[in-house]
Design an enzyme around this catalytic site. Structure first.
Site, PDB file in Angstrom:
ATOM      1  N   ASP B  11       0.883  -1.273   0.125  1.00 55.69           N
ATOM      2  CA  ASP B  11      -0.037  -0.010   0.033  1.00 55.69           C
ATOM      3  C   ASP B  11       1.019   1.228   0.049  1.00 55.69           C
ATOM      4  O   ASP B  11       1.638   1.185   0.705  1.00 55.69           O
ATOM      5  CB  ASP B  11      -0.738   0.028   1.285  1.00 55.69           C
ATOM      6  CG  ASP B  11      -1.933  -1.022   1.140  1.00 55.69           C
ATOM      7  OD1 ASP B  11      -2.321  -1.446  -0.182  1.00 55.69           O
ATOM      8  OD2 ASP B  11      -2.420  -1.496   2.178  1.00 55.69           O
ATOM      9  N   ASP B 130     -14.114  -6.719  -3.210  1.00 51.30           N
ATOM     10  CA  ASP B 130     -14.280  -6.565  -1.700  1.00 51.30           C
ATOM     11  C   ASP B 130     -15.356  -7.308  -1.299  1.00 51.30           C
ATOM     12  O   ASP B 130     -16.659  -6.850  -1.667  1.00 51.30           O
ATOM     13  CB  ASP B 130     -13.984  -5.236  -1.243  1.00 51.30           C
ATOM     14  CG  ASP B 130     -12.592  -4.553  -1.271  1.00 51.30           C
ATOM     15  OD1 ASP B 130     -11.884  -5.515  -1.377  1.00 51.30           O
ATOM     16  OD2 ASP B 130     -12.736  -3.421  -1.445  1.00 51.30           O
TER      17      ASP B 130
END
Lengths: 204, 252
Positions: B11, B130
């Protein structure tokens, strides 16, 4: 000097970067004069076969590549660039290729079991069936990165290495001074780079 | 033989890796180029970069970093985060990405997958989902898992494949961060309906979770994780040696 043939398909960043990393001088170009002048050619490509052939023709590169191959200039086709070297493809209809290597390109999905994934994507091991200068740094069973949904058939006489995916997928082929790699040497770590290094070392 | 892939995910915010990174001899490194080189050396099969930057300035930093990494790393590089248009695909591909992952952008514009696949090829388009259980069904969430879109995960995966996605990343919100193993039930349900490669994400806490994943859900092609690798709880080489001993094909 190696020319990476640019005809408007795919991403040439990694290929260009990997040659630079190896200290090989290269240029990305679609210019006829440059293509004629350089010592070696790399034909990259992703996407659809028919579309790529059309783009090569529109750019005036289709017959130029055939002429350059005739002169004995080393040419390496990668992924779709390899598939374009064959006589024809059965990808969405039938299309004529550069016909520099005997064989044809067919859909993987028709020849592998229902449960297997298409595209054939990921790291697969090479089974080397014939010694070649391009494989001089590559060990039997070394892994290369593949991503493709179509594969070459009826090209046994040109086969240098294949990879097992329920069928044997031709991975590296050669006829005279023309080579084709179905995998991406520029994305296959040290093993893949060693193939580009060997290509750079070919006498021209 | 095709191997199962192990993919670390980084990330990145304003040009730096976020989340603690604590390698031996590489303490608290947050430079993406150094970390990417480390993962490349240690046997990662691919790298995923997620841009979690909010500002335009940070986004420019991200593309600079991407180029720096792509110049040095010769394994596939997937980029995700704030990909909402074909122009966004173009931006990261020019900087050296090999594949682009879309999530919320594809929900906001369901034609995005098709447009990008037509322009760049299926192999370039990764649909990231997700997924969370809601009323006994698998629902797709957007905006980093905050909004329930009302989309059924099974149908959304099929939609992605039909429109030209070349790969799926399935993140389980239910198992993410819990470190008790991947969401085998959800992964199985989606693998049953698609024929494109599937990357499992969310829940890896120890090496046994990866062997459990690949054995229980043969349709899964790769395991993705972040913190377990960053915090050096598990080295990629050690994980791959373990998987090989468990009879799972890996690249070593």
């Amino acid at each position: 000097m190696i020319a990476i043939v640019d005809y408007g398909v795919g991403n040439l960043f990694s290929l260009s970067a990997s040659l630079k990393h190896l200290g090989l001088e290269s240029t990305v170009t679609g210019d006829e004069a440059v293509i004629r002048r350089v010592e070696k050619l790399i034909l990259p490509g992703v996407g659809a076969f028919g579309d790529a052939v059309q783009k090569l023709k529109d750019a005036g590169l289709f017959s130029l590549l055939q002429q350059e191959a005739q002169t004995g200039k080393p040419i390496l086709g990668i992924c779709l660039g390899m598939q374009l070297l064959f006589e024809k493809s059965r990808e969405y209809g039938e299309h004529e290729g550069l016909s520099l290597i005997p064989g044809e390109v067919c859909p993987l999905s028709a020849d592998i079991p229902e449960g297997m994934k298409v595209p054939h994507m990921g790291w697969n091991s090479l089974r080397i069936v014939k010694d070649d200068p391009l494989l001089k740094y590559v060990k039997q069973g070394e892994y290369m990165y593949f991503v493709h949904s179509f594969y070459a058939k009826n090209c046994a006489e040109s086969l240098l290495a294949d990879a097992e995916y329920s069928v044997f997928v031709p991975a590296l082929v050669r006829k005279g001074s023309v080579w084709g790699a179905q995998f991406h040497p520029e994305k296959s770590g040290t093993a893949g780079l060693s193939i580009l290094k060997a290509f750079g070392e070919l006498p021209c | 033989m095709l191997t199962k892939r192990i993919i670390p995910c980084l990330d990145i915010k304003n040009g730096r890796v976020v989340k603690g990174t604590n390698f031996e001899g590489l303490k608290d490194v947050d430079d993406p180029v150094t970390l990417a080189a480390y993962y490349n050396e240690s046997g990662a099969d691919e790298l995923v970069f997620y841009d979690i930057t909010a500002s335009a300035e940070g986004r420019a930093l991200f593309t600079d970093v991407l180029t720096d990494v792509a110049k040095e790393i010769f394994i596939p590089l997937t980029v995700g985060g704030s990909i909402n248009s074909v122009e966004d695909f173009d931006r990261v591909l020019k900087c050296g990405a090999d594949k682009v992952s879309v999530n919320t952008g594809a929900i906001k514009d369901p034609s995005l997958i098709k447009k990008a696949a037509q322009k760049y090829g299926n192999q370039c388009v990764v649909l990231s989902m997700d997924v969370k259980r809601v009323d006994g069904k698998f629902a797709v969430f957007a905006r980093g898992g905050r909004d329930n879109t009302g989309l059924d995960a099974i149908e959304w995966a099929k939609h992605g494949e039909q429109n030209g996605a070349g790969e799926l990343v399935l993140n389980s919100i239910d198992t993410d961060g819990v470190k008790e193993g991947f969401d085998l039930e959800m992964l199985k349900a989606i693998c049953d309906v698609v024929r494109i490669p599937v990357i499992a994400s969310g829940g890896a806490g120890k090496k046994e979770h990866f062997s459990e994943l690949f054995k229980a859900v043969p349709g899964v092609d790769a395991g993705l994780a972040a913190s377990i690798f960053h915090r050096k709880e598990l080295a990629i080489k050690e994980l791959k040696e373990y998987l090989r001993d468990e009879g799972i094909p890996v690249r070593l």
